[in-house]
Design a protein around this motif. Structure first.
Motif, short mmCIF file in Angstrom:
data_model
loop_
_atom_site.label_atom_id
_atom_site.label_comp_id
_atom_site.label_asym_id
_atom_site.label_seq_id
_atom_site.Cartn_x
_atom_site.Cartn_y
_atom_site.Cartn_z
N LYS A 557 0.83 -1.20 0.00
CA LYS A 557 0.00 0.00 0.00
C LYS A 557 0.87 1.25 0.00
O LYS A 557 0.57 2.24 -0.69
N ASN A 558 1.95 1.23 0.78
CA ASN A 558 2.85 2.39 0.83
C ASN A 558 3.44 2.74 -0.53
O ASN A 558 3.70 3.91 -0.82
N VAL A 584 5.03 -3.78 -7.80
CA VAL A 584 5.86 -4.79 -7.13
C VAL A 584 7.32 -4.37 -7.07
O VAL A 584 8.00 -4.61 -6.07
N MET A 585 7.80 -3.73 -8.12
CA MET A 585 9.19 -3.28 -8.10
C MET A 585 9.42 -2.26 -7.00
O MET A 585 10.43 -2.31 -6.27
N ASN A 586 8.48 -1.32 -6.86
CA ASN A 586 8.59 -0.34 -5.78
C ASN A 586 8.60 -1.03 -4.41
O ASN A 586 9.37 -0.66 -3.51
N ALA A 587 7.71 -2.01 -4.25
CA ALA A 587 7.62 -2.70 -2.96
C ALA A 587 8.91 -3.42 -2.61
O ALA A 587 9.33 -3.45 -1.45
N MET A 594 5.54 3.41 6.02
CA MET A 594 4.75 4.38 6.77
C MET A 594 3.62 3.64 7.47
O MET A 594 2.89 2.87 6.84
N THR A 595 3.51 3.84 8.77
CA THR A 595 2.52 3.16 9.59
C THR A 595 1.61 4.19 10.25
O THR A 595 2.09 5.22 10.71
N PRO A 596 0.27 3.93 10.31
CA PRO A 596 -0.47 2.76 9.82
C PRO A 596 -0.62 2.80 8.30
O PRO A 596 -0.17 3.76 7.67
N ASP A 597 -1.24 1.76 7.72
CA ASP A 597 -1.34 1.75 6.27
C ASP A 597 -2.59 2.44 5.75
O ASP A 597 -2.83 2.50 4.55
N HIS A 598 -3.41 2.99 6.66
CA HIS A 598 -4.54 3.83 6.26
C HIS A 598 -5.04 4.59 7.48
O HIS A 598 -4.73 4.23 8.62
N ILE A 599 -5.79 5.65 7.22
CA ILE A 599 -6.36 6.47 8.30
C ILE A 599 -7.85 6.62 8.05
O ILE A 599 -8.28 7.02 6.96
N ASP A 600 -8.66 6.28 9.06
CA ASP A 600 -10.11 6.44 8.99
C ASP A 600 -10.50 7.66 9.82
O ASP A 600 -10.41 7.64 11.06
N LEU A 601 -10.92 8.73 9.15
CA LEU A 601 -11.30 9.96 9.86
C LEU A 601 -12.73 9.91 10.38
O LEU A 601 -13.11 10.73 11.21
#
Length: 866
Positions: A557-558, A584-587, A594-601
């Motif tokens: 995800k990052n 995949v190459m980036n990964a 960066m943690t967390p992998d998402h933010i729920d507002l």
């Protein structure tokens, strides 16, 4: 509707409640819930033997369908008059669910043929081609389980590297399908009993197509089983497990899915793929619960996000809603291998007419001329009169690719008769069209954008010449590389950010059972999910002692690629593309997470303004990261003032803002830094229309060439508790009765005879609700109980319903025999004395505490008599 199917009400015995019974919508469609069959989850430490003793001691006549170790529970069929509430009352029981049916997702129709260039994923858009070529990763040593319709393991695309063509024996040394089991048998449809055996041969096709995307290799197959064009899966040396949960037709029960998941885990699968259909709701379902447990034990669940993009918001599928699961959106193929032509310095792809069927090779003297009318508008070439006054002899004509008036053969004939050397048609609105043409006449389809560019160049210099390629090139496809229209939108019922990530799923050529042709082009999140599963296999091979499970999801995800709509200027909503298209190459090469992998507002009322993120530098040197924020388009499904979400979403520039505690951070090798984010809701956007806004927080390293990392955030402007639950515009809820074999409105003041008839309370939910209840009050407004329906007492969470299927409005309902459960703890239903009552339907609003009636939408049917 069949009367027999809606009269299967159950009685119950009086027991003390202990666990939670989850009534999953008393749907009128009896095919969605399997009567008298339940999934039981025990408390930690409670054994199967203890559970069997408890069932026997309460004189519950049952048969064990499956027992689960990791899940710690069982699936049972109940022969006595006990329902799910009675089972939930047993000591040691944590949760009980009715067994529900899952379908194979409806595959999206594709106009692309298996021989068309855009049918093959060249892996450019995901970096997989570079991973294959430079890093030499193939998924070798990684095990991926396919929980689906089975796999045609005899297909030569699943042969081991260097083996002869085909896997001629199940799980043989020459076959990469090394594990598997058939949990159901050919005749299983979901409504009958499964007959398991050891042979997971696919008789539908879906599972073979999925497996080919993960790890098929059809590059060197010759003879009768040769592909229409060579292709390779994401991880062509991966080891596959085939876990068949569907028969040759029909659906599959939750009990079967859980058994397959545990079998895959016990077989040592590293990853399991579940490209299944299901409703949109909350994460509180058995498959989500088991997937989270398996994830904590090292297994990764990848699931399709659903193909309901045409339905609007709140429709992401529930199979991947587990906290640790990966829900996958679909992207359309961005690249294809096409023949091209050059004109005025531009390079453009073309698709030759089938009846011409070869590379166009005209001399440079064949210049181009657009078929303009007197006003300068491009014409379709269907009328010979359109050529009057235009010199087309020996030239290539450009016409409009609108095929509503006439076919390609008629246009080709007219162009040829007027002396044209060839004909190009510019497709409208995007992409290229498969055309027939006529034999011996050069004709081809080109993209709409190519047509516009050619016209612009022609107007500058009409003497420009066309040169034609001798060999095909890998080129971008118009409209490709962004999220598929059919891919479902989030959010889920708790306003959580789903889907998680995307993969190629539009127009994918892959394997199919040899008995059904061997190869097929399909589209859907069923195709994007295995692409991500195969990508994870490459990652696991490349990082042998590296991160696993949820940590891998975070890295993907990052490092995903953020995309915009075709010709759009803003990023696609995170509620549609998740964190973006997998890269995949980036990964594999990133040196940061960066943690967390998402933010729920969440929403305005419950807004979580402040969040902390952690950036970890696991590179070999100190790195400086610059923090930034890029908003995405907002989704508005309530702009028309109606209570039901509009399937045609309005895209708005409702952008949140983000303030960082520091805009740059310097992190030594192997260290981490924490940054505080403060979010402010969008100033634009009408809170009464509940726009879902989103965006991405990005950390860009100063080292040139190093990939940036990012996380998505999502939120809703307005009070989500005010989002309409029930479709009142269409008159729901409705009190109905069965007359003959038809369901019709019940007349006002009707006196019911529940010894001879049942009532049906129809409802239609436009949004998830944590608790949907139907209850009875007496003439003094005293609560008397919850309706006793075919699936137990009428309360529990429910997901939103689709809009229309096959021209019919989708609806659901409680089937009621006149009995009630006196409380949520009651396990026995009782018959109320004759009298006049009110039947009340109530839907709890999102993110509320459930205080009745303040936190509910309430609808009352008065003067109900029996």
């Amino acid at each position: 509707m069949k009367v027999a199917a809606i009269l299967s009400a159950l009685a119950a015995v009086t027991l003390v409640s202990a666990g939670t019974f989850h009534d999953l919508d008393g749907l009128v469609d009896a095919n969605n819930v399997v009567p008298n069959k339940y999934i039981i989850e025990y408390h930690d430490g409670y054994s199967h033997a203890d559970a069997r003793n408890a069932l026997n001691s309460r004189k519950i006549d049952y048969k064990v369908r499956n027992e689960y170790d990791v899940f710690n529970g069982a699936a049972i069929s109940v022969n006595s008059k006990h329902d799910g509430r009675a089972i939930a009352s047993l000591p040691g029981v944590k949760n009980v669910w009715p067994i529900t049916l899952h379908s194979i997702p409806k595959i999206q129709k594709s106009t692309v043929k298996a021989t068309d260039p855009e049918a093959v994923s060249l892996h450019h858009m995901t970096g997989v081609d570079i991973v294959h070529r430079k890093l030499k990763l193939t998924g070798k040593g990684v095990k991926v389980g396919i929980i689906d319709t089975g796999v045609d393991y005899k297909h030569p695309a699943f042969a081991a590297k260097g083996a002869a063509e085909g896997c001629f024996s199940r799980y043989g040394k020459d076959c990469r399908v090394k594990y598997g089991w058939d949990f159901v048998g050919d005749a299983y449809t979901g409504s009958n009993e499964p007959k398991p055996d050891s042979d997971p041969m696919d008789c539908q096709g879906h599972g073979s197509h999925v497996a080919g995307i993960v790890g098929g290799d059809a590059r060197n197959i010759t003879g009768a089983n040769a592909p229409p064009q060579p292709f390779v899966g994401v991880a062509p040396e991966v080891t596959l497990g085939a876990y068949r949960v569907f028969g040759c037709s029909g659906n599959s029960g939750t009990d079967v899915l859980l058994a397959a998941m545990e079998k895959a885990f016990n077989d040592g699968m590293n990853i399991i793929n579940m490209s299944l259909g299901g409703g949109s709701s909350y994460k509180g379902n058995p498959t989500a619960a088991l997937s989270d447990k398996l994830s904590k034990m090292g297994l990764t669940l990848i699931a399709s996000a659903g193909n309901d993009g045409s339905e609007g918001v709140w429709m992401v599928g529930n199979t991947g809603l587990g906290d640790d699961s990966t829900s996958v959106a679909s992207f359309t193929n961005a690249f294809g291998r096409f023949q091209t032509f050059n004109y005025a310095g531009g390079k453009y792809s073309y698709s030759p007419a089938a009846n011409y069927g070869k590379v166009i090779d005209l001399p440079a003297s064949a210049t181009l001329v657009p078929l303009f009318d007197k006003a300068g508008v491009l014409q379709d070439g269907c009328d010979a009169a359109a050529y009057t006054g235009i010199d087309v002899k020996g030239k290539v004509v450009l016409a409009l690719g609108d095929y509503t008036r006439c076919g390609s053969g008629a246009r080709a004939t007219i162009a040829k008769n007027t002396g044209a050397a060839g004909l190009l048609t510019a497709t409208t609105p995007v992409g290229m069209t498969n055309i027939g043409g006529i034999a011996g006449f050069p004709m081809a389809s080109i993209e709409n954008a190519a047509g516009e560019a050619v016209i612009a160049a022609y107007k500058k210099n009409a003497a420009e010449v066309i040169t034609w390629s001798k060999t095909p090139s890998d080129v971008t496809v118009e409209g490709g590389g962004t999220v598929s229209d059919f891919s479902s939108y989030g959010l889920d019922g708790d306003l959580r950010s789903k889907p998680d990530i995307g993969g190629p799923g539009g127009n994918i050529l892959s394997t199919y059972p040899l008995a059904n042709g061997g190869y097929a082009v399909l589209s859907g999140t069923s195709m994007s999910s295995p692409y991500v599963a195969g990508s994870q296999a490459l990652f696991y091979e490349g990082k042998k002692n590296g991160p696993r499970g949820l940590e891998t999801r975070k890295i993907f995800k990052n490092t995903a690629t953020l995309t915009k709509p075709w010709k759009g200027k803003n990023l696609v909503s995170a509620a549609k593309q998740g964190a973006g298209l997998i890269n995949v190459m980036n990964a594999l090469t990133t040196t940061a997470t960066m943690t967390p992998d998402h933010i729920d507002l969440l929403d305005t009322v419950n807004l979580r303004k402040t969040h902390k993120i952690t950036i970890k530098n696991f590179g070999k040197k100190t790195e400086t990261y610059t923090l930034s924020h890029t908003p995405a388009e907002a989704l508005n499904s309530y702009y028309d003032g109606k209570g039901y979400p509009n399937p045609a979403i309005k895209f708005e520039e409702d952008f949140a803002t983000v303030a960082f505690s520091q805009n740059k951070v310097k992190i030594p090798a192997g260290k981490s830094a924490t940054i505080t984010l403060n979010f402010a809701e969008p100033k634009d956007g009408d809170a009464k229309q509940f726009p879902i806004y989103s965006g991405y927080v990005i950390a860009t390293p100063s080292t040139e060439g190093s990939p940036a990392v990012h996380i998505p955030y999502t939120g809703l402007k307005g009070d989500v508790a005010q989002v309409p639950m029930m479709d009142v515009q269409r008159g729901y809820p409705k009190l109905s009765q069965i007359v003959g074999s038809n369901l019709v409105p019940a007349p006002a003041g009707k006196t019911w005879d529940f010894k001879k008839e049942v009532a049906v309370i129809l409802y239609r939910l436009g949004s998830h609700t944590p608790d949907l209840t139907a209850s009875v009050y007496d003439d003094k407004n005293v609560f008397k109980g919850y309706l006793s329906t075919t699936n137990g007492p009428a309360y529990g969470f429910a997901g939103r319903q689709k809009n229309i299927k096959d021209g019919q409005i989708i609806q659901a309902g409680y089937i009621w025999n006149g009995e009630v459960f006196a409380s949520r703890n009651a396990t026995a239903s009782a018959t109320l004395p004759s009298g006049t009552y009110s039947v009340v339907v109530a839907a709890q609003k999102k993110l509320t505490k459930g205080v009745y009636p303040a936190d509910y939408e309430v609808y009352t049917f008065s003067d109900v008599k029996w």
